[in-house]
Each structure stands twice: as C-alpha cells, then as structure tokens.
Scaffold this active site. Structure first.
Site, PDB file in Angstrom:
ATOM      1  N   THR A   1       0.823  -1.216   0.000  1.00  5.66           N
ATOM      2  CA  THR A   1       0.000   0.000   0.000  1.00  5.66           C
ATOM      3  C   THR A   1       0.859   1.270   0.000  1.00  5.66           C
ATOM      4  O   THR A   1       0.722   2.128  -0.879  1.00  5.66           O
ATOM      5  CB  THR A   1      -0.928  -0.003   1.246  1.00  5.66           C
ATOM      6  OG1 THR A   1      -1.660  -1.216   1.240  1.00  5.66           O
ATOM      7  CG2 THR A   1      -1.875   1.165   1.234  1.00  5.66           C
ATOM      8  N   VAL A   2       1.753   1.382   0.986  1.00  6.09           N
ATOM      9  CA  VAL A   2       2.541   2.622   1.115  1.00  6.09           C
ATOM     10  C   VAL A   2       3.599   2.716   0.008  1.00  6.09           C
ATOM     11  O   VAL A   2       3.920   3.804  -0.476  1.00  6.09           O
ATOM     12  CB  VAL A   2       3.178   2.725   2.522  1.00  6.09           C
ATOM     13  CG1 VAL A   2       4.003   3.998   2.656  1.00  6.09           C
ATOM     14  CG2 VAL A   2       2.094   2.696   3.597  1.00  6.09           C
TER      15      VAL A   2
ATOM     16  N   GLU B   1       9.018  10.791   8.885  1.00  8.52           N
ATOM     17  CA  GLU B   1       7.823  11.650   8.976  1.00  8.52           C
ATOM     18  C   GLU B   1       6.543  10.811   8.847  1.00  8.52           C
ATOM     19  O   GLU B   1       5.555  11.052   9.549  1.00  8.52           O
ATOM     20  CB  GLU B   1       7.866  12.714   7.865  1.00  8.52           C
ATOM     21  CG  GLU B   1       6.681  13.642   7.825  1.00  8.52           C
ATOM     22  CD  GLU B   1       6.580  14.531   9.051  1.00  8.52           C
ATOM     23  OE1 GLU B   1       7.400  15.452   9.178  1.00  8.52           O
ATOM     24  OE2 GLU B   1       5.687  14.300   9.882  1.00  8.52           O
TER      25      GLU B   1
ATOM     26  N   GLY C   1       0.373   9.827   9.402  1.00  7.60           N
ATOM     27  CA  GLY C   1       0.177   9.683   7.953  1.00  7.60           C
ATOM     28  C   GLY C   1       0.668  10.911   7.207  1.00  7.60           C
ATOM     29  O   GLY C   1       1.846  11.252   7.233  1.00  7.60           O
TER      30      GLY C   1
ATOM     31  N   ILE D   1       0.192  14.021   7.789  1.00  6.13           N
ATOM     32  CA  ILE D   1       0.391  15.260   8.581  1.00  6.13           C
ATOM     33  C   ILE D   1       1.890  15.510   8.800  1.00  6.13           C
ATOM     34  O   ILE D   1       2.587  14.633   9.310  1.00  6.13           O
ATOM     35  CB  ILE D   1      -0.298  15.138   9.964  1.00  6.13           C
ATOM     36  CG1 ILE D   1      -1.777  14.794   9.816  1.00  6.13           C
ATOM     37  CG2 ILE D   1      -0.109  16.420  10.765  1.00  6.13           C
ATOM     38  CD1 ILE D   1      -2.458  14.434  11.135  1.00  6.13           C
TER      39      ILE D   1
ATOM     40  N   GLY E   1      -6.874  -0.334   3.546  1.00  7.96           N
ATOM     41  CA  GLY E   1      -5.416  -0.237   3.669  1.00  7.96           C
ATOM     42  C   GLY E   1      -4.959   0.615   4.835  1.00  7.96           C
ATOM     43  O   GLY E   1      -3.833   1.108   4.844  1.00  7.96           O
TER      44      GLY E   1
ATOM     45  N   GLU F   1      -2.701  -2.187  10.304  1.00  8.66           N
ATOM     46  CA  GLU F   1      -1.415  -2.887  10.256  1.00  8.66           C
ATOM     47  C   GLU F   1      -1.653  -4.319   9.774  1.00  8.66           C
ATOM     48  O   GLU F   1      -2.777  -4.806   9.787  1.00  8.66           O
ATOM     49  CB  GLU F   1      -0.798  -2.927  11.660  1.00  8.66           C
ATOM     50  CG  GLU F   1      -0.512  -1.562  12.248  1.00  8.66           C
ATOM     51  CD  GLU F   1       0.468  -0.751  11.400  1.00  8.66           C
ATOM     52  OE1 GLU F   1       1.599  -1.201  11.204  1.00  8.66           O
ATOM     53  OE2 GLU F   1       0.087   0.328  10.925  1.00  8.66           O
TER      54      GLU F   1
ATOM     55  N   LYS G   1       3.731   5.575  18.162  1.00  8.13           N
ATOM     56  CA  LYS G   1       3.742   6.948  17.644  1.00  8.13           C
ATOM     57  C   LYS G   1       3.953   7.950  18.780  1.00  8.13           C
ATOM     58  O   LYS G   1       4.665   8.941  18.614  1.00  8.13           O
ATOM     59  CB  LYS G   1       2.439   7.231  16.894  1.00  8.13           C
ATOM     60  CG  LYS G   1       2.355   6.434  15.586  1.00  8.13           C
ATOM     61  CD  LYS G   1       0.953   6.393  15.035  1.00  8.13           C
ATOM     62  CE  LYS G   1       0.906   5.706  13.689  1.00  8.13           C
ATOM     63  NZ  LYS G   1      -0.452   5.386  13.256  1.00  8.13           N
TER      64      LYS G   1
ATOM     65  N   GLY H   1      -3.344   5.259   4.998  1.00  8.69           N
ATOM     66  CA  GLY H   1      -3.756   5.044   3.604  1.00  8.69           C
ATOM     67  C   GLY H   1      -2.623   5.300   2.638  1.00  8.69           C
ATOM     68  O   GLY H   1      -1.634   5.953   2.952  1.00  8.69           O
TER      69      GLY H   1
HETATM   70  N1  HSE Z   1      -2.336   1.327  11.034  1.00  9.36           N
HETATM   71  C1  HSE Z   1      -1.986   2.699  11.079  1.00  9.36           C
HETATM   72  C2  HSE Z   1      -3.228   3.507  11.404  1.00  9.36           C
HETATM   73  C3  HSE Z   1      -1.409   3.109   9.760  1.00  9.36           C
HETATM   74  O1  HSE Z   1      -4.323   2.987  11.267  1.00  9.36           O
HETATM   75  O2  HSE Z   1      -3.099   4.662  11.797  1.00  9.36           O
HETATM   76  C4  HSE Z   1      -0.812   4.480   9.726  1.00  9.36           C
HETATM   77  O3  HSE Z   1       0.247   4.617  10.625  1.00  9.36           O
END
Ligand code: HSE
Length: 318
Positions: free
Chosen positions: A12-13, A128, A133, A135, A186, A189, A204, A302
C-alpha cells in the site's frame, strides 16, 4: 542533478510513495530543482511485480542489488513488520544509504540503535510518515516550532481505530465489520491487534515524545489501553455525556521534569476539535510556550497520504 532511490516493498505505502514521486515529479522539480527517480523496487511477490503500476524491469528480488548500487543514495523501507525491516534498514544505513521509513514499530523500539548506526555511517534516517500519515508533524516540531518548548502533545494518532469508532457511532456498524472495512481500505497494520490494542498509538507517542521533549520512553513502558473492549453502549454513554469516544495518545512534561503519558479511550467533549475528527483522520495538538496551541490534522493512514509524507522525506534528503 538526479537522485536515485530504491523502494523496499511495493504494498500500500510503496505504491503511494511511487505514485507521489513519479506523478508529481514535475512538481517536485519545480519546487526544489531536484529530479528524484525510483531506480529499483525490491518485491518478492510476482503478482505485485506484474501489477502494472511500475515498469517490471525496475523490480528486483535481492536487496544486495540495491545495497551494492552506488547510484542509489536513498532507500525507503516499506515492507513493514519488525525483524526483516530492521535488518534491511540497518544494512542500508551501513551501506551508506539514507533511509526513509513509515515503520513506527521499528523506529520506536530501536531509536538509539538506528540513530547511532546512521551517525556512524554519515547518513540520516527520516520517518515523517511514521506518525500521523500525511500530517507533517515531525517537520513542524523540528522546523516551524524550533524556538518553542513543547510542554504537551495530545491527539488521535491511529486511523484504523478512529475509523472503527466513527463507523460504529455514526452508522451503527459492528466492531468486526468496521475493522474489516479499515483493513480493506489499507489503514490497518498487517496484524490489526497493533491498532486496536493501542500498540500503534503507543509507538507513535514514543516517537512524538522524542521529537517534542527529547525524552525516549519505550512504547512497551507506556500506559496503554486499546479499543477492543469498547461496546456501542460505551459510545452511547459518551454521547449522553455530550462527548465522543476517541482513542487519545497524550504526553505532558510537568514542571518537575517528569512525564505523564498514556494511550487510552477517552470521552472528548464536543467543544474540543478532537471530537470532530472522523474516520481515518488524525489530529495532533502541540502545546508550545511561544506559539501556544497548534492543531495539525489530516489523513492519518492510507496509500496516498502516507506516500505523500514518504516522498517529502525522500525529496528533503535528495
Ligand atoms: N495502522 C496505522 C493507522 C497506519 O491505522 O493509523 C498508519 O500509521
């Protein structure tokens, strides 16, 4: 001057990062004068290699092909997970490549080792995309708020759980169905336990504490509760109290230097803008001694939003 980049993984990423770097190549060049090209993509799944989103000839299956390529100066680790991802990141740093990663679990658990390895090899690791995501929270803390003492950071930093809570509350969806949808989009995790049990938020928060306070607390040492125990009754009760239930991550540096930090479902009053953050959106408050309160918000998970943050780090290294 052209900078050549390799992507490790095309999930995805990976696809989002590739899209940002290729479709917006002109935009990047206009803003920076730099040409950034994806030279190789490590991907072992033949079906993914044949997906048509990147030319098949740039795919490879052996990381050595990337590490030994002197033209490649930046490696983006986007395979996820822990052991192999950490191994690949360390090998890339030791091969003298800058590394970019959205892998908060690896960064939060191995922060000192990663920084030391990068320093010893004269390169950088940037992450980052690991928090919030799309931001640009880390750049904001490091650059725009550099002349501030940040005393508190609080927000919604997991898209999957915020999506689940929104769908349960607004559409009456079951927890299981909402989680399934978050996975299909997506956001989640590979093992969504990390999302719903607050582990991802703790990873985080650990990174945010390093950036905001210069204090490293292992995510496993943080006070953490996820959303798996919540029912629709809990959400209804929150509504009766004039609140929304949100999974908050919060850390505050007290006057005496101690830090109070937690991840837990919290009733947030409707008057607090965090209550209005819906679906996979994230939002992070930074309490600063000069700028006062800053609220950053955007899509927290996403393909394209995370790809945007990955590409920003890559271009900044270039
Ligand atoms: N699984 C994480 C979330 C993905 O839902 O925020 C982005 O870090």
């Amino acid at each position: 001057m052209e900078t050549k980049v390799a992507l490790l993984g095309f999930g995805t990423v990976g696809k989002g990062t590739y899209r940002a770097l290729t479709e917006n190549a002109d935009e990047i060049e206009r803003k920076t004068g730099k040409k950034v090209t994806v030279k190789k993509i490590l991907e072992i799944d033949p079906k993914v290699r044949a997906c048509g989103l990147a030319p098949e000839e740039i795919f490879c299956t052996d990381i050595e092909e990337i590490l030994s390529d002197p033209e490649i100066s930046i490696v983006a680790e986007i395979i996820g997970g822990m052991t192999i991802a950490l191994d690949f990141i360390l090998r890339a740093l030791r091969a003298g490549k800058h590394v970019v990663t959205p892998n908060k679990a690896v960064v939060a658990a191995n922060y000192d080792l990663l920084q030391k390895t990068a320093r010893e090899n004269g390169v950088q690791i940037k992450y980052e995309a690991s928090v919030g995501g799309a931001i640009p929270v880390i750049e904001t803390i490091r650059k725009s708020l550099v002349a501030n003492k940040i005393t508190k950071v609080q927000g919604i930093v997991n898209g999957t759980t915020n999506y689940i809570l929104t769908k349960m509350e607004e559409d009456g969806m079951s927890y299981a169905d909402a989680l399934k949808q978050a996975q299909e989009n997506g956001f989640a995790e590979k093992d969504p336990t990390a999302d719903v049990e607050g582990i991802d938020s703790a990873n985080k928060l650990s990174i945010l504490m390093i950036e905001c306070f210069g204090i490293y607390i292992k995510p496993t040492d943080l006070d953490r509760t996820g959303i798996s125990g919540l029912t629709r009754d809990d959400l209804r009760l929150a509504a009766q109290h004039g609140c929304k239930m949100k999974l908050l991550a919060s850390a505050e540096r007290k006057e005496d230097g101690t830090v109070e930090a937690f991840v837990r479902p919290t009733e947030v009053p409707l008057s607090n803008p965090l209550a209005g953050v819906r679906n996979e959106f994230n939002a992070i408050y930074l309490y600063c001694n000069m700028a006062d309160r800053i609220l950053l918000t955007g899509r927290g998970a996403g393909k394209d939003p995370t790809g945007s943050a990955m590409a920003a780090d890559i271009v900044s290294l270039a």
